[in-house]
Design an enzyme around this catalytic site. Structure first.
Site, PDB file in Angstrom:
ATOM      1  N   HIS A   1       0.857  -1.197   0.000  1.00  0.00           N
ATOM      2  CA  HIS A   1       0.000   0.000   0.000  1.00  0.00           C
ATOM      3  C   HIS A   1       0.891   1.245   0.000  1.00  0.00           C
ATOM      4  CE1 HIS A   1      -2.839   3.028   1.354  1.00  0.00           C
ATOM      5  NE2 HIS A   1      -3.814   2.203   1.011  1.00  0.00           N
TER       6      HIS A   1
ATOM      7  N   GLU B   1      -4.278   2.021  -7.295  1.00  0.00           N
ATOM      8  CA  GLU B   1      -4.614   3.116  -6.390  1.00  0.00           C
ATOM      9  C   GLU B   1      -3.748   4.334  -6.694  1.00  0.00           C
ATOM     10  OE1 GLU B   1      -6.602   1.852  -2.536  1.00  0.00           O
ATOM     11  OE2 GLU B   1      -4.456   1.703  -2.161  1.00  0.00           O
TER      12      GLU B   1
END
Ligand code: PGA
Length: 268
Positions: free
Chosen positions: A96, A177
């Site tokens: 992430h 993302e």
């Protein structure tokens, strides 16, 4: 084709009691939601107690970790390995941008984490994304080149394929993302995400001969109940990685519900 995957990334939020209330409410409304797979990623310390507490777990609710160690065991203070959560967690978020940016996680660490997930039959959800918005409408070719530059999203994918082999790609999800869209309220448009996803798919299809149906790409970045339909109406988007909106049962359930309706043709 797999059902769309909706992942709730709680990040470092929610106390033990809050997490039980949240999960209980999600479980209740998800019972009515068909054809969507849901992955809850609470803080690691809460995963086991929540799992235990949810006795009659809906078949479409799974658990995931927000991060995972790159070894099974050893002297790694503070880390949690895939081996430890096997049987409880079926997924793990890897790389992430908050882990890469704040905790200085490198590509090499990300690669090792993917390997250990696969070794332990945990599906890695591998995050990739750019810092700056691509100018896709007017400069598509040049921007695809930028994606292939060192550190670009296609370069990240190339290095992953290099490491695990193209035959392993069906075992993972990519979470696209864009960093500028995470937690900003400035979500990418459905068309933008679909174009990026299409570019990644083509790359894997033509360069590495991966079948289209084996490539799974979900989107994350300021997803909420108002924009979810826009993503689900697009081709090439296999699900969503939801941060802030996964912390309110009502919002998260609405996202799952709309996904289910659109994908089954009811919400058109
Ligand atoms: P957000 O977070 O939905 O709050 O933008 C997404 C993520 O970080 O995975």
């Amino acid at each position: 084709m797999d059902f769309p995957l909706i992942v709730g990334n709680w990040k470092m939020n929610s106390s033990f009691s809050e997490s039980l209330v949240l999960t209980g409410s999600i479980q209740k409304c998800i019972e009515q939601v068909k054809h969507v797979n849901i992955v809850l990623c609470p803080p690691a310390v809460l995963v086991y107690p929540i799992f235990d507490h949810l006795k009659a777990r809906s078949k479409n609710i799974y658990f995931g970790l927000q991060n995972i160690a790159w070894e099974d065991e050893g002297s790694y203070t503070g880390e949690i390995s895939a081996k430890m959560v096997k049987g409880v967690c079926d997924y793990a978020i890897i790389g992430h941008s908050e882990r890469r940016g704040i905790f200085l996680e490198t590509e090499e660490m990300v690669h090792k984490k993917i390997k250990y997930c696969l070794k332990n039959s945990i599906t890695p959800i591998v995050c990739i994304g750019e810092d700056e918005r691509f100018l896709l409408e007017d400069h598509y070719k040049a921007e695809v080149k930028r994606m292939s530059n060192n550190g670009g999203i296609l370069d990240q994918i190339e290095k992953i394929v290099d490491l695990i082999g193209a035959d392993q790609i069906p075992k993972l999800y990519f979470a696209y993302e864009p960093i500028w869209a995470i937690g900003t309220g400035n979500a990418a448009t459905g068309a933008y995400v679909s174009t990026i996803s299409y570019t990644i798919r083509n790359y894997l299809k033509f360069k590495h001969k991966v079948d289209d149906q084996d490539i799974k790409i979900i989107y994350g970045g300021s997803v909420d109940q108002d924009n979810v339909k826009e993503y689900m109406l697009q081709p090439n988007i296999d699900g969503l990685l939801v941060g802030k909106s996964s912390l309110k049962a009502k919002d998260f359930c609405k996202i799952c519900q709309i996904t289910s309706e659109v994908k089954s043709g009811k919400g058109l």
